[in-house]
Motif scaffolding. Sequence first.
Motif, mmCIF file in Angstrom:
data_model
loop_
_atom_site.group_PDB
_atom_site.id
_atom_site.type_symbol
_atom_site.label_atom_id
_atom_site.label_comp_id
_atom_site.label_asym_id
_atom_site.label_seq_id
_atom_site.Cartn_x
_atom_site.Cartn_y
_atom_site.Cartn_z
ATOM 1 N N ALA B 442 70.042 97.271 96.240
ATOM 2 C CA ALA B 442 70.880 98.293 95.620
ATOM 3 C C ALA B 442 71.513 99.174 96.686
ATOM 4 N N GLN B 443 70.710 99.561 97.665
ATOM 5 C CA GLN B 443 71.219 100.400 98.748
ATOM 6 C C GLN B 443 72.277 99.663 99.548
ATOM 7 N N ALA B 444 72.006 98.357 99.796
ATOM 8 C CA ALA B 444 72.952 97.561 100.575
ATOM 9 C C ALA B 444 74.275 97.457 99.838
ATOM 10 N N ALA B 445 74.196 97.212 98.506
ATOM 11 C CA ALA B 445 75.415 97.108 97.699
ATOM 12 C C ALA B 445 76.180 98.423 97.730
ATOM 13 N N GLU B 446 75.426 99.490 97.619
ATOM 14 C CA GLU B 446 76.031 100.822 97.614
ATOM 15 C C GLU B 446 76.726 101.104 98.943
ATOM 16 N N LYS B 448 77.812 98.884 100.972
ATOM 17 C CA LYS B 448 78.968 97.994 101.081
ATOM 18 C C LYS B 448 80.133 98.599 100.307
ATOM 19 N N GLU B 449 79.836 99.087 99.133
ATOM 20 C CA GLU B 449 80.843 99.714 98.272
ATOM 21 C C GLU B 449 81.496 100.895 98.988
ATOM 22 N N ALA B 450 80.625 101.717 99.550
ATOM 23 C CA ALA B 450 81.110 102.918 100.241
ATOM 24 C C ALA B 450 81.989 102.543 101.422
ATOM 25 N N LYS B 451 81.581 101.481 102.101
ATOM 26 C CA LYS B 451 82.335 101.040 103.278
ATOM 27 C C LYS B 451 83.712 100.525 102.845
ATOM 28 N N GLU B 452 83.693 99.728 101.747
ATOM 29 C CA GLU B 452 84.957 99.185 101.249
ATOM 30 C C GLU B 452 85.880 100.293 100.786
ATOM 31 N N ALA B 453 85.293 101.279 100.112
ATOM 32 C CA ALA B 453 86.091 102.409 99.621
ATOM 33 C C ALA B 453 86.714 103.165 100.790
#
Lengths: 400, 470
Positions: B442-446, B448-453
């Motif tokens: 979950a943290q990794a996905a988060e 990744k999301e933050a990085k993409e954003a």
Amino acid sequence: MINSLLLLSLAAWTGIPGPAGVTGAELLSTSGAGLPSSSGAETRATAVGLRVGRLHVGDGTVLENAVVVVQGTKVLSVSAADGGPLPKDTVIIELEGELSPGLVALRDYATMRGENVDATRNVMPTADLAWAFDPDHRDTQALIAAGITTAILAAPGTELVGGLAPAVDPGSGAIVKRGALLCVGAGARALAFNRFPTSTSGQYDELERLFTTSTGAAGQVFQRAKQRTLPVLLDVTDRADVLRAAAFAKRHGLAGALIGAMKWGDVIEAVKDAGLSVVIGPIWVGGEGEEAARQAVRVARAGIRIGFAVDTPENHPALLRASAARCVRAGLEPAAALRALTSDAAAIAGVAGQTGKIAPGLEADLVLWSGPPTELTSRVLRVWSDGQIVHDAATAGSQQ
Amino acid sequence: MKPRRSILRLVIVRGAIVLAACVTAAPALLAQSEKAAPAPPALDGAASDGAATKPDTQRSWTLHAREVHTSTGTVLENAAVVVVDGKITAITPGLVAPRDAVAVHAVTAGFVDAGARIHDGFASVEQADEIQPQRSVAITLDPFDVRWKRLASSGVTTAFIAPPERDVIGGFGVALKTQGAPSVAARTLAGQSFVTGVIGNSPSSGNSPAFGTPSSIYNRRPTTRMGVEWEWRRAFFDAYAATRFPEREFAGAEILREVLAGEHTLYVTAWTTADIRTAIFLKEEFQREGFGEVSLVLEAAAEAWKEPKLLERSGASVILPPFPRQGRGTDQSLMPLETPKLLADLGVLFALSAHDGRDPNERLAFQAGLAMRGGLTREQALVAVTLAPARILGVEGRVGSIEVGKDADLVLWNGAPFAATSGIVGVLVDGVPVASLPATAAQAAEAKEAKEAKEAKEAKEAPKTTSAAK
């Protein structure tokens, strides 16, 4: 010291004008001893009122335009300028600058020339270190010139039980209090390679034994420490030492202070829990001084009473106030820093009833500064010890 | 920080569910746990708001590993280990890694080093006398020593510290956690269980006979191995004799009588065969003379393998020193890689130790790897650094294996434990990570999301800045 006093008295007697801003009348504050009108000066001295723009009482309060009335060796009264009638015949002297109590240096080695230790014994609970005090030694001049009017002459932390440290007045040469503090080596410095104890476990086993099973004169000393009538000065080095010493003090119900550690961050609670004070060692410029000052501020902010030590003649006595000034720069309130230099230090040494504040009944140990006492740009202009001028920057060679 | 907190809350919910699952019937366990994986939001709110006692988020985790090595003889596959408030509360095999679990390849119990040397050097051993059973090393330890963290990072979560090898009898050692509150007392597991001493060369080193006037406290016996043995015998003989002849009483004699009565174990550092023989012969002598029966632990017993029958007869357990880098070790002791295997085959309770483990290649996990090269199975090597030393120290009730109710002292691996290519990626001591643990899915996905954003935002802003530059 004696010579300069004589000179000052002579100046008062002959009316030789002093340096700029100092009139002949001001010099009268060398108390009755120099006054031609007084007879039996020792017992019935003329009251001298010192009026100053700003007066630091030493407990945090500051009075503007205050008058301190000194009679003999003691402060008779302290009041704001319009604070009521002064005793009859009070000679009023106008002073320019700020007046504070004389500074108190906790743990000092001045004048003792290494005679505060006995190389053959490291447990000397009954040793009275006042015997090592030499009031005629020139170290006293240096202390006075730095505004220090009370010094605790202690044993170094290399001794397991170093003896009874007196509070002395380098100005008057008087012993303010014999056996003010019991010096205990509770840290790594008390260990040696070639005698017992060589280890921390041996050290604490021995301290435990001494404090619980000693008899006779030594037993009485430890008993007084446990009854909190004799505060202890516990020398420590690192945080582990602090934890051990604080636990030991708590277990035996000791009152007193810890001295010698540089880091206090994680052990503040333990110190507080043990009800101990902390003596901040000399803080050097550069190196780890910055961090030491920050640590000291944390200790003070936690509500622990602090004082300062300077360890003359190893260090210059001016470092005492410089250490406090460094703490101010690291965030300590100037009033708290001055308290640590005066009234709090006196309380740690158990001489709050004699000095450390400008208050009625206490010794007239005063310092006139050119500005705020905790600012390094301020200079010592004049120092009174027991009501006598013992230092005057205008006449002291080194200060000109 | 904020989104992270909600993840932690989710972890706690998962813990609560697995806990609940454990108390229900076994067949329902798996299904319920797996059903819980999506974590319904309603339950999330209810659990976090309604919980009477809020678990300490810093000490509560869900871990998931392809292999959970329990140290009790089993390797659970795809298992979750739930930690609540620093204790292991559930171990559930056969799970898909939940999104909010810290997922790694393997989990083992925290290591126990029964011969660690994180003391304060000579300040930890009183050398004013040779016989100091009344001293305790605990008071000399520095809880702020950086070596504790280094030791913990290497996987060692419990350590036994004896005074340095300078006294014949150096006093009590202490078993303590390597991390935790900055207080030795708070970390201590066992403080008065072991009286430590040395047989060998080291207690006599530095001593010399006085020629003429003694000039040092070190002008004394023992100056030889023979003298060391004599000091041992005299100390116990006097301690025993003092019950009838009070003039023989000395400081600490009471403690030696307690050793003879079996109240404390005798922890003897003895590297070579000669010294191991001396230790065992002394034990047998005391028994023969009727002084009492000494319970013996041989520490740094590199040459224990040389006298298998004697060792077996003595009933002593053994703590091996680290393997020498090359050639022989301390006191010219010889310890081949096969040593642990030989002791295992003999059925002796033994443990591995890394001593001060200054070099990364000398730390405990590496010692276990070397022991495997010498013939131990992975399971045996694991036990030799976890449950066996815990048993030797008598603290197996709290540490040494992955079992429900034990302290959450855990080592997280990115591969098979002790393999040369595996690394330790996380260590928990009482549920508290020594360093940050690997990210959960979950943290990794988060992240990744933050990085993409962030990248999208930068891409959006990029033309603007270039036009502004023009």
